[in-house]
Design a protein around this motif. Structure first.
Motif, PDB file in Angstrom:
ATOM      1  N   PRO A   1       5.268  -8.400 -11.481  1.00  0.00           N
ATOM      2  CA  PRO A   1       4.370  -8.591 -10.676  1.00  0.00           C
ATOM      3  C   PRO A   1       3.270  -7.666 -10.565  1.00  0.00           C
ATOM      4  O   PRO A   1       3.520  -6.351 -11.071  1.00  0.00           O
ATOM      5  CB  PRO A   1       5.121  -8.686  -9.216  1.00  0.00           C
ATOM      6  N   TRP A   2       1.880  -8.206 -10.201  1.00  0.00           N
ATOM      7  CA  TRP A   2       1.055  -7.100 -10.137  1.00  0.00           C
ATOM      8  C   TRP A   2       1.282  -6.305  -9.106  1.00  0.00           C
ATOM      9  O   TRP A   2       1.309  -6.631  -7.963  1.00  0.00           O
ATOM     10  CB  TRP A   2      -0.281  -7.965  -9.934  1.00  0.00           C
ATOM     11  N   PRO A   3       0.994  -4.857  -9.386  1.00  0.00           N
ATOM     12  CA  PRO A   3       1.535  -3.824  -8.485  1.00  0.00           C
ATOM     13  C   PRO A   3       0.608  -3.420  -7.479  1.00  0.00           C
ATOM     14  O   PRO A   3       0.839  -2.577  -6.666  1.00  0.00           O
ATOM     15  CB  PRO A   3       1.891  -2.713  -9.246  1.00  0.00           C
ATOM     16  N   PHE A   4      -0.595  -4.261  -7.324  1.00  0.00           N
ATOM     17  CA  PHE A   4      -1.677  -3.556  -6.437  1.00  0.00           C
ATOM     18  C   PHE A   4      -1.894  -4.909  -5.649  1.00  0.00           C
ATOM     19  O   PHE A   4      -1.906  -5.991  -5.819  1.00  0.00           O
ATOM     20  CB  PHE A   4      -2.982  -3.133  -7.227  1.00  0.00           C
ATOM     21  N   PRO A   5      -2.457  -4.498  -4.291  1.00  0.00           N
ATOM     22  CA  PRO A   5      -3.046  -5.553  -3.469  1.00  0.00           C
ATOM     23  C   PRO A   5      -4.032  -6.342  -4.053  1.00  0.00           C
ATOM     24  O   PRO A   5      -4.913  -5.773  -4.579  1.00  0.00           O
ATOM     25  CB  PRO A   5      -3.533  -4.808  -2.219  1.00  0.00           C
ATOM     26  N   GLY A   6      -4.101  -7.715  -3.696  1.00  0.00           N
ATOM     27  CA  GLY A   6      -5.490  -8.314  -4.184  1.00  0.00           C
ATOM     28  C   GLY A   6      -4.990  -9.367  -5.088  1.00  0.00           C
ATOM     29  O   GLY A   6      -4.005  -9.302  -5.853  1.00  0.00           O
TER      30      GLY A   6
ATOM     31  N   PHE B   1       1.464   7.429 -14.075  1.00  0.00           N
ATOM     32  CA  PHE B   1       1.391   6.591 -13.088  1.00  0.00           C
ATOM     33  C   PHE B   1       0.528   5.103 -13.502  1.00  0.00           C
ATOM     34  O   PHE B   1       0.908   4.090 -13.459  1.00  0.00           O
ATOM     35  CB  PHE B   1       0.856   6.997 -11.749  1.00  0.00           C
ATOM     36  N   GLY B   2      -0.681   5.457 -14.149  1.00  0.00           N
ATOM     37  CA  GLY B   2      -1.448   4.596 -14.588  1.00  0.00           C
ATOM     38  C   GLY B   2      -0.750   3.673 -15.767  1.00  0.00           C
ATOM     39  O   GLY B   2      -0.855   2.431 -15.887  1.00  0.00           O
ATOM     40  N   VAL B   3       0.039   4.260 -16.585  1.00  0.00           N
ATOM     41  CA  VAL B   3       0.566   3.538 -17.733  1.00  0.00           C
ATOM     42  C   VAL B   3       1.722   2.677 -17.148  1.00  0.00           C
ATOM     43  O   VAL B   3       1.649   1.551 -17.299  1.00  0.00           O
ATOM     44  CB  VAL B   3       1.045   4.586 -18.719  1.00  0.00           C
ATOM     45  N   ILE B   4       2.500   3.282 -16.238  1.00  0.00           N
ATOM     46  CA  ILE B   4       3.505   2.374 -15.439  1.00  0.00           C
ATOM     47  C   ILE B   4       2.832   1.195 -14.814  1.00  0.00           C
ATOM     48  O   ILE B   4       3.450  -0.169 -14.840  1.00  0.00           O
ATOM     49  CB  ILE B   4       4.335   3.456 -14.744  1.00  0.00           C
ATOM     50  N   ALA B   5       1.903   1.496 -14.128  1.00  0.00           N
ATOM     51  CA  ALA B   5       1.311   0.374 -13.279  1.00  0.00           C
ATOM     52  C   ALA B   5       0.700  -0.680 -14.228  1.00  0.00           C
ATOM     53  O   ALA B   5       0.834  -1.929 -14.002  1.00  0.00           O
ATOM     54  CB  ALA B   5      -0.197   0.820 -12.482  1.00  0.00           C
ATOM     55  N   GLY B   6       0.047  -0.507 -15.470  1.00  0.00           N
ATOM     56  CA  GLY B   6      -0.528  -1.220 -16.348  1.00  0.00           C
ATOM     57  C   GLY B   6       0.727  -2.045 -17.090  1.00  0.00           C
ATOM     58  O   GLY B   6       0.564  -3.198 -17.166  1.00  0.00           O
ATOM     59  N   LEU B   7       2.008  -1.308 -17.433  1.00  0.00           N
ATOM     60  CA  LEU B   7       3.157  -1.962 -17.914  1.00  0.00           C
ATOM     61  C   LEU B   7       3.605  -2.748 -16.836  1.00  0.00           C
ATOM     62  O   LEU B   7       3.972  -4.154 -17.360  1.00  0.00           O
ATOM     63  CB  LEU B   7       3.792  -1.186 -18.276  1.00  0.00           C
ATOM     64  N   HIS B   8       3.629  -2.587 -15.761  1.00  0.00           N
ATOM     65  CA  HIS B   8       4.215  -3.411 -14.566  1.00  0.00           C
ATOM     66  C   HIS B   8       3.333  -4.565 -14.362  1.00  0.00           C
ATOM     67  O   HIS B   8       3.859  -5.686 -14.128  1.00  0.00           O
ATOM     68  CB  HIS B   8       4.146  -2.586 -13.230  1.00  0.00           C
ATOM     69  N   SER B   9       2.165  -4.641 -14.741  1.00  0.00           N
ATOM     70  CA  SER B   9       1.348  -5.735 -14.457  1.00  0.00           C
ATOM     71  C   SER B   9       1.540  -6.794 -15.795  1.00  0.00           C
ATOM     72  O   SER B   9       1.339  -7.917 -15.220  1.00  0.00           O
ATOM     73  CB  SER B   9      -0.267  -5.398 -14.446  1.00  0.00           C
ATOM     74  N   LEU B  10       1.755  -6.343 -16.896  1.00  0.00           N
ATOM     75  CA  LEU B  10       2.081  -7.300 -17.858  1.00  0.00           C
ATOM     76  C   LEU B  10       3.442  -7.778 -17.871  1.00  0.00           C
ATOM     77  O   LEU B  10       3.693  -8.851 -18.370  1.00  0.00           O
ATOM     78  CB  LEU B  10       1.845  -6.124 -18.993  1.00  0.00           C
ATOM     79  N   LEU B  11       4.384  -6.835 -17.510  1.00  0.00           N
ATOM     80  CA  LEU B  11       5.966  -7.400 -17.395  1.00  0.00           C
ATOM     81  C   LEU B  11       6.323  -7.697 -16.072  1.00  0.00           C
ATOM     82  O   LEU B  11       7.407  -8.531 -16.114  1.00  0.00           O
ATOM     83  CB  LEU B  11       6.813  -6.187 -17.942  1.00  0.00           C
TER      84      LEU B  11
ATOM     85  N   HIS C   1       0.684  -1.335   0.085  1.00  0.00           N
ATOM     86  CA  HIS C   1      -0.052   0.162   0.217  1.00  0.00           C
ATOM     87  C   HIS C   1       0.961   1.259  -0.293  1.00  0.00           C
ATOM     88  O   HIS C   1       0.574   2.280  -0.849  1.00  0.00           O
ATOM     89  CB  HIS C   1      -0.948  -0.156   1.326  1.00  0.00           C
ATOM     90  N   LEU C   2       1.890   1.265   0.849  1.00  0.00           N
ATOM     91  CA  LEU C   2       2.766   2.432   0.872  1.00  0.00           C
ATOM     92  C   LEU C   2       3.566   2.761  -0.290  1.00  0.00           C
ATOM     93  O   LEU C   2       3.895   3.600  -0.739  1.00  0.00           O
ATOM     94  CB  LEU C   2       3.572   2.289   2.136  1.00  0.00           C
ATOM     95  N   ASN C   3       3.923   1.347  -0.896  1.00  0.00           N
ATOM     96  CA  ASN C   3       4.723   1.492  -2.199  1.00  0.00           C
ATOM     97  C   ASN C   3       3.710   2.168  -3.283  1.00  0.00           C
ATOM     98  O   ASN C   3       4.545   3.422  -3.730  1.00  0.00           O
ATOM     99  CB  ASN C   3       4.918  -0.166  -2.584  1.00  0.00           C
ATOM    100  N   ASN C   4       2.706   1.784  -3.448  1.00  0.00           N
ATOM    101  CA  ASN C   4       1.880   2.487  -4.491  1.00  0.00           C
ATOM    102  C   ASN C   4       1.852   3.927  -4.328  1.00  0.00           C
ATOM    103  O   ASN C   4       1.866   4.790  -5.194  1.00  0.00           O
ATOM    104  CB  ASN C   4       0.474   1.805  -4.642  1.00  0.00           C
TER     105      ASN C   4
END
Length: 187
Positions: free
Chosen positions: A182-187, A170-180, A73-76
Motif C-alpha cells: 500500500p501507498w505509505p504516505f497520506p493522500g 527510508f526513501g528506498v523502503i518507502a519507494g519499494l513499499h509503494s510499488l509492492l 502520520h505517526l507511522n511514517n
C-alpha cells in the motif's frame, strides 16, 4: 494464517536457540562445524521469512480494532526512527554507544508503527509477534550475555553519515513499499 504462525515460531525459535538451548547449538557446531551449523540456522530463518510473507499475504482476516486517523502520520515518523535505529549499531559515530540493542529496538519501533496502520488479525499476529520477539530477545541477551560493554563513541561525522544513509534507506523502503504494497504516505 497457519503459515504465518509457523514462520513466526521458526523465526523466534531459531533466534532463541543460542541462548535457551546452548548445548543443542554447541552440539550442532561440534557435529557439523560452525559454518554449516550457521548455514542451517540461516536457512531456517530464510524459510521463516518466506512462510511469514506467504502466510501474511494469503490471510484474509477481520479487523481487530479501528486504525486512528493520525496513525499514518505517526507511522511514517516511527518508520524513519526504526530505519535509523536499525543502522545505528553499524554506525561509526557517537550514536553507536547510545543503546545496547539498536537493531532490536528498530524492529520494536517498526512493529509498533505497523500496528498503528494495520488492524487486521494477520497484521496483529505478524507485527505483534515480531514486537514480542524483539523485546524477548533483548531480555534474553541482557540475561545471558552479561553486562554491556559500551563501544567507544566515534567522531560526529560518523553520525552525520549515519543520518544521511538512514534518510536514503527510508526513501528506498518507502519507494519499494509503494510499488509492492500500500501507498505509505497520506493522500
Amino acid at each position: 494464517m497457519t503459515l504465518l504462525a509457523l514462520g513466526l515460531i521458526l523465526w523466534i525459535g531459531a533466534h532463541a536457540l543460542k541462548r535457551l538451548a546452548p548445548t543443542m547449538r554447541a552440539n550442532m557446531n561440534a557435529k557439523l562445524g560452525e559454518g554449516p551449523a550457521k548455514g542451517i540456522i540461516a536457512g531456517i530463518l530464510v524459510l521463516s521469512v518466506v512462510l511469514m510473507v506467504i502466510g501474511y499475504r494469503g490471510a484474509d482476516t477481520p479487523d481487530v480494532y479501528v486504525v486512528p486517523g493520525w496513525g499514518l502520520h505517526l507511522n511514517n515518523l516511527l518508520m524513519l526512527a526504526a530505519v535509523a535505529l536499525l543502522g545505528m549499531g553499524s554506525s561509526k559515530g557517537r550514536a553507536r554507544s547510545w543503546l545496547r540493542h539498536p537493531m532490536l529496538s528498530g524492529v520494536m519501533v517498526w512493529a509498533l508503527a505497523h500496528l498503528l496502520v494495520n488492524s487486521d488479525l494477520a497484521s496483529v499476529v505478524l507485527f505483534g509477534g515480531l514486537l514480542f520477539w524483539s523485546v524477548g530477545q533483548m531480555v534474553l541477551i541482557n540475561h545471558y550475555a552479561g553486562p554491556w560493554e559500551r563501544p567507544e563513541p566515534g567522531p560526529a561525522k560518523g553520525d552525520v553519515r549515519w543520518l544521511i544513509i538512514s534518510l536514503v534507506v527510508f526513501g528506498v523502503i518507502a519507494g519499494l513499499h509503494s510499488l509492492l504494497g500500500p501507498w505509505p504516505f497520506p493522500g
